[in-house]
Design a protein around this motif. Structure first.
Motif, PDB file in Angstrom:
ATOM      1  N   ILE A   1       0.833  -1.191   0.000  1.00 54.44           N
ATOM      2  CA  ILE A   1       0.000   0.000   0.000  1.00 54.44           C
ATOM      3  C   ILE A   1       0.874   1.250   0.000  1.00 54.44           C
ATOM      4  O   ILE A   1       1.841   1.345   0.762  1.00 54.44           O
ATOM      5  CB  ILE A   1      -0.941   0.034   1.228  1.00 54.44           C
ATOM      6  N   LEU A   2       0.503   2.203  -0.849  1.00 58.55           N
ATOM      7  CA  LEU A   2       1.087   3.543  -0.825  1.00 58.55           C
ATOM      8  C   LEU A   2      -0.001   4.518  -0.417  1.00 58.55           C
ATOM      9  O   LEU A   2      -1.104   4.488  -0.965  1.00 58.55           O
ATOM     10  CB  LEU A   2       1.619   3.927  -2.204  1.00 58.55           C
ATOM     11  N   THR A   3       0.297   5.383   0.536  1.00 62.68           N
ATOM     12  CA  THR A   3      -0.660   6.389   0.992  1.00 62.68           C
ATOM     13  C   THR A   3       0.035   7.749   1.065  1.00 62.68           C
ATOM     14  O   THR A   3       1.262   7.835   1.093  1.00 62.68           O
ATOM     15  CB  THR A   3      -1.214   6.068   2.393  1.00 62.68           C
ATOM     16  N   PRO A   4      -0.755   8.815   1.154  1.00 66.43           N
ATOM     17  CA  PRO A   4      -0.168  10.118   1.450  1.00 66.43           C
ATOM     18  C   PRO A   4      -0.099  10.394   2.949  1.00 66.43           C
ATOM     19  O   PRO A   4       0.316  11.472   3.356  1.00 66.43           O
ATOM     20  CB  PRO A   4      -1.147  11.086   0.775  1.00 66.43           C
ATOM     21  N   TYR A   5      -0.514   9.436   3.788  1.00 66.07           N
ATOM     22  CA  TYR A   5      -0.772   9.683   5.204  1.00 66.07           C
ATOM     23  C   TYR A   5       0.476   9.588   6.082  1.00 66.07           C
ATOM     24  O   TYR A   5       1.536   9.143   5.675  1.00 66.07           O
ATOM     25  CB  TYR A   5      -1.796   8.677   5.744  1.00 66.07           C
ATOM     26  N   SER A   6       0.242   9.913   7.352  1.00 67.19           N
ATOM     27  CA  SER A   6       1.235   9.725   8.411  1.00 67.19           C
ATOM     28  C   SER A   6       1.246   8.264   8.843  1.00 67.19           C
ATOM     29  O   SER A   6       0.341   7.483   8.518  1.00 67.19           O
ATOM     30  CB  SER A   6       0.881  10.597   9.614  1.00 67.19           C
ATOM     31  N   ASP A   7       2.249   7.900   9.626  1.00 68.49           N
ATOM     32  CA  ASP A   7       2.322   6.533  10.145  1.00 68.49           C
ATOM     33  C   ASP A   7       1.107   6.205  11.008  1.00 68.49           C
ATOM     34  O   ASP A   7       0.598   5.074  10.977  1.00 68.49           O
ATOM     35  CB  ASP A   7       3.598   6.344  10.962  1.00 68.49           C
ATOM     36  N   ALA A   8       0.614   7.171  11.769  1.00 70.23           N
ATOM     37  CA  ALA A   8      -0.533   6.920  12.649  1.00 70.23           C
ATOM     38  C   ALA A   8      -1.761   6.512  11.841  1.00 70.23           C
ATOM     39  O   ALA A   8      -2.481   5.571  12.209  1.00 70.23           O
ATOM     40  CB  ALA A   8      -0.837   8.158  13.488  1.00 70.23           C
ATOM     41  N   LEU A   9      -2.034   7.204  10.735  1.00 67.42           N
ATOM     42  CA  LEU A   9      -3.181   6.846   9.900  1.00 67.42           C
ATOM     43  C   LEU A   9      -2.932   5.532   9.176  1.00 67.42           C
ATOM     44  O   LEU A   9      -3.860   4.732   9.000  1.00 67.42           O
ATOM     45  CB  LEU A   9      -3.485   7.958   8.909  1.00 67.42           C
ATOM     46  N   ASN A  10      -1.706   5.308   8.750  1.00 67.33           N
ATOM     47  CA  ASN A  10      -1.392   4.033   8.101  1.00 67.33           C
ATOM     48  C   ASN A  10      -1.668   2.860   9.024  1.00 67.33           C
ATOM     49  O   ASN A  10      -2.189   1.823   8.600  1.00 67.33           O
ATOM     50  CB  ASN A  10       0.071   4.018   7.657  1.00 67.33           C
ATOM     51  N   HIS A  11      -1.320   3.007  10.292  1.00 66.19           N
ATOM     52  CA  HIS A  11      -1.534   1.924  11.251  1.00 66.19           C
ATOM     53  C   HIS A  11      -3.026   1.653  11.467  1.00 66.19           C
ATOM     54  O   HIS A  11      -3.413   0.522  11.780  1.00 66.19           O
ATOM     55  CB  HIS A  11      -0.867   2.261  12.588  1.00 66.19           C
ATOM     56  N   THR A  12      -3.860   2.656  11.284  1.00 61.96           N
ATOM     57  CA  THR A  12      -5.304   2.470  11.395  1.00 61.96           C
ATOM     58  C   THR A  12      -5.868   1.814  10.137  1.00 61.96           C
ATOM     59  O   THR A  12      -6.799   1.011  10.200  1.00 61.96           O
ATOM     60  CB  THR A  12      -5.999   3.827  11.625  1.00 61.96           C
ATOM     61  N   LEU A  13      -5.297   2.140   8.991  1.00 62.19           N
ATOM     62  CA  LEU A  13      -5.792   1.600   7.730  1.00 62.19           C
ATOM     63  C   LEU A  13      -5.522   0.111   7.591  1.00 62.19           C
ATOM     64  O   LEU A  13      -6.367  -0.630   7.071  1.00 62.19           O
ATOM     65  CB  LEU A  13      -5.136   2.362   6.566  1.00 62.19           C
ATOM     66  N   VAL A  14      -4.383  -0.342   8.037  1.00 60.90           N
ATOM     67  CA  VAL A  14      -3.991  -1.739   7.811  1.00 60.90           C
ATOM     68  C   VAL A  14      -5.029  -2.741   8.315  1.00 60.90           C
ATOM     69  O   VAL A  14      -5.483  -3.606   7.549  1.00 60.90           O
ATOM     70  CB  VAL A  14      -2.600  -2.027   8.409  1.00 60.90           C
ATOM     71  N   PRO A  15      -5.469  -2.709   9.584  1.00 59.51           N
ATOM     72  CA  PRO A  15      -6.455  -3.705  10.018  1.00 59.51           C
ATOM     73  C   PRO A  15      -7.787  -3.588   9.295  1.00 59.51           C
ATOM     74  O   PRO A  15      -8.502  -4.596   9.135  1.00 59.51           O
ATOM     75  CB  PRO A  15      -6.598  -3.428  11.519  1.00 59.51           C
ATOM     76  N   ALA A  16      -8.146  -2.407   8.856  1.00 59.05           N
ATOM     77  CA  ALA A  16      -9.394  -2.244   8.117  1.00 59.05           C
ATOM     78  C   ALA A  16      -9.320  -2.969   6.772  1.00 59.05           C
ATOM     79  O   ALA A  16     -10.278  -3.619   6.348  1.00 59.05           O
ATOM     80  CB  ALA A  16      -9.690  -0.763   7.906  1.00 59.05           C
ATOM     81  N   ILE A  17      -8.188  -2.868   6.086  1.00 62.41           N
ATOM     82  CA  ILE A  17      -8.013  -3.553   4.811  1.00 62.41           C
ATOM     83  C   ILE A  17      -7.903  -5.060   5.014  1.00 62.41           C
ATOM     84  O   ILE A  17      -8.375  -5.859   4.191  1.00 62.41           O
ATOM     85  CB  ILE A  17      -6.758  -3.017   4.081  1.00 62.41           C
ATOM     86  N   GLU A  18      -7.308  -5.480   6.121  1.00 69.13           N
ATOM     87  CA  GLU A  18      -7.082  -6.911   6.367  1.00 69.13           C
ATOM     88  C   GLU A  18      -8.304  -7.632   6.928  1.00 69.13           C
ATOM     89  O   GLU A  18      -8.264  -8.850   7.112  1.00 69.13           O
ATOM     90  CB  GLU A  18      -5.913  -7.086   7.342  1.00 69.13           C
ATOM     91  N   ALA A  19      -9.401  -6.923   7.152  1.00 71.43           N
ATOM     92  CA  ALA A  19     -10.563  -7.505   7.843  1.00 71.43           C
ATOM     93  C   ALA A  19     -11.169  -8.706   7.130  1.00 71.43           C
ATOM     94  O   ALA A  19     -11.797  -9.559   7.765  1.00 71.43           O
ATOM     95  CB  ALA A  19     -11.638  -6.430   8.046  1.00 71.43           C
TER      96      ALA A  19
END
Length: 253
Positions: free
Chosen positions: A138-156
């Protein structure tokens, strides 16, 4: 869908003739420069796209993203009130991860009973399944904090995020200005050799415009937030179309 009739200048017509393949409601962020233009490029003229905006605040933090929840109902209710849409999109990838897809669906269905709801997280998971992609970069424009929130949502739904890279940006408006060449370079750098697919996250990022080029150069499927939203919304409407130049995903119908 309602078959509402009108008489205009002596000629009868129905609203269904304006959007015979369905109506999509799009809740965009107030600061998003990108999504309307990109999604419209992928939809056929037979599908109507009707847009409203929800107020958001910068910087891009979990707190500010979650605060958008308060405006979702109003934004949805003001899209074709009294007529409604067939599919409602909440168009914020990080916001979907921060608020939660179930909560978003509940809010939108409360004001638009029975409407089918999608968002970039839900659409991405559906796209990964359609492609048979289990391991993604995954490539995002976000900070590490937002990236860490996105990962479990995508992996659900069982996919594995093997790596995620962000540009560390904090202003949603600036994301739209990221040069296409920087997106391409960032995606190549983020792509793990073992990944089945690459996902370019954020509806403000102009990722859909470079999907086909990246697929040619990487030799694997590439997804973007706006691309998966257009594909998933059409899939929910039961419409299958080819969208040349927007990636392998549109062959998965």
């Amino acid at each position: 869908m309602k078959d509402t009739c009108f008489t205009c200048l002596g000629h009868d017509f129905t609203l269904d003739k304006i959007a015979p393949d369905g109506r999509i409601g799009l809740i965009s962020l107030a600061t998003d420069f990108t999504i309307e233009q990109e999604i419209r490029l992928m939809l056929p003229e037979t599908i109507g796209l009707y847009v409203n905006r929800v107020r958001n605040a910068n910087p891009l933090t979990l707190e500010n993203l979650r605060a958008m929840e308060k405006g979702l109902g109003r934004a949805a209710a003001d899209i074709l009130p009294g007529l409604g849409v067939d599919v409602m999109i909440y168009a914020c990838t990080a916001g979907s991860a921060a608020i939660g897809s179930d909560r978003i669906e509940a809010i939108l269905q409360e004001v638009c009973p029975g409407v089918t709801v999608t968002n970039p997280v839900v659409a991405t998971r559906a796209a990964l399944k359609a492609l048979g992609a289990e391991r993604i970069s995954i490539l995002t424009p976000y900070s590490d904090a937002l990236n860490h929130t996105l990962v479990p949502a995508i992996e659900a739904d069982g996919a594995e995020v093997i790596n995620i890279t962000g540009f560390g940006m904090e202003d949603d408006i600036d994301v739209a200005g990221v040069p296409l060449e920087r997106i391409i370079a960032g995606a190549k750098a983020a792509c793990d050799p073992d990944a089945d697919a690459v996902f370019l996250s954020c509806t403000a990022l102009r990722g859909a415009r470079v999907v086909a080029r990246l697929e040619d150069e990487l030799g694997k499927p590439v997804l973007s937030s706006n691309q998966v939203l257009a594909w998933h919304a059409m899939r929910l409407l039961g419409v299958t179309v080819d969208a040349p130049g927007f990636g392998r995903l549109f062959a998965q119908n």
